[in-house]
Design a protein around this motif. Structure first.
Motif, short mmCIF file in Angstrom:
data_model
loop_
_atom_site.label_atom_id
_atom_site.label_comp_id
_atom_site.label_asym_id
_atom_site.label_seq_id
_atom_site.Cartn_x
_atom_site.Cartn_y
_atom_site.Cartn_z
N LEU A 1 25.33 38.13 52.96
CA LEU A 1 25.71 39.40 53.58
C LEU A 1 24.80 40.53 53.12
N LYS B 1 21.36 40.40 54.80
CA LYS B 1 21.39 40.82 56.21
C LYS B 1 21.30 42.34 56.34
N VAL B 2 21.88 43.04 55.37
CA VAL B 2 21.94 44.51 55.43
C VAL B 2 20.61 45.14 55.12
N TYR C 1 30.42 45.44 53.72
CA TYR C 1 29.86 44.47 54.68
C TYR C 1 30.89 44.22 55.78
N PRO C 2 30.85 45.02 56.85
CA PRO C 2 31.85 44.88 57.92
C PRO C 2 31.80 43.54 58.65
N SER C 3 30.67 42.83 58.57
CA SER C 3 30.54 41.57 59.31
C SER C 3 31.12 40.37 58.57
N VAL C 4 31.73 40.59 57.41
CA VAL C 4 32.27 39.48 56.62
C VAL C 4 33.51 38.89 57.30
N ASP C 5 33.67 37.59 57.16
CA ASP C 5 34.84 36.89 57.69
C ASP C 5 35.96 37.03 56.65
N ARG C 6 36.90 37.90 56.93
CA ARG C 6 37.97 38.22 55.97
C ARG C 6 38.78 36.99 55.60
#
Length: 174
Positions: free
Chosen positions: A170, A173-174, A132-137
């Protein structure tokens, strides 16, 4: 000298398949059971099934009936089921049943990912970032630290649950 009732070698013999009366009854009972399962479904779910109009109407009627009328209607549905291809209906029914199992499996995967995050920390965070690249690290790392802290101090698992909710959002959303 050739025999009169013997077939010529180039003619193919037709294979006759004998079906006993018991087998026919068993097949009809299977179709009737399939019809009973269809009667048990909600109308919104039934709308998605590939049913002929007459069969759909009979199922709708059976859902209204009680006792003896319902039993007779189920027999009628079984009779109508003999005229359609039950494989298509069975496939749609299996697909409907499997949706719940798929959703459960996805939730189990997210739970194991959450547990992996808490146990492994940064290594697992990198894995989540790949998925999930859109995650807030930064937020995810903060939640993992809070969850570990809560676990050590035997506090309620607020961050633990929040990690799961974040992963679920997340995933949706995908």
């Amino acid at each position: 000298m050739a025999r009169k009732n013997q077939k010529a070698p180039w003619e193919e013999e037709e294979e006759i398949i004998w079906v006993s009366k018991t087998e026919m009854k068993e097949d009809m009972e299977v179709l009737q059971k399939l019809g009973e399962e269809l009667v048990g479904l909600k109308p919104s779910v039934l709308a998605k099934f590939p049913l002929p109009d007459q069969l759909a109407e009979a199922i709708k009627d059976a859902q209204r009936f009680k006792n003896e009328a319902k039993r007779r209607q189920l027999q009628f549905i079984g009779k109508l089921m003999r005229q359609v291809e039950p494989e298509l209906i069975q496939a749609a029914l299996d697909k409907h049943r499997n949706k719940h199992a798929q959703a459960s499996a996805e939730l189990h995967k997210l739970e194991s990912l959450r547990d992996e995050l808490i146990e492994q920390g940064d290594v697992a965070i990198e894995k989540v970032l790949e998925l999930y690249p859109s995650v807030d690290r930064q937020r995810l790392r903060q939640l993992v630290r809070q969850a570990n802290k809560e676990k050590k101090l035997n506090k309620p698992p607020k961050a633990y649950r929040e990690i799961f909710q974040t992963l679920k959002e997340l995933h949706d959303k995908v």
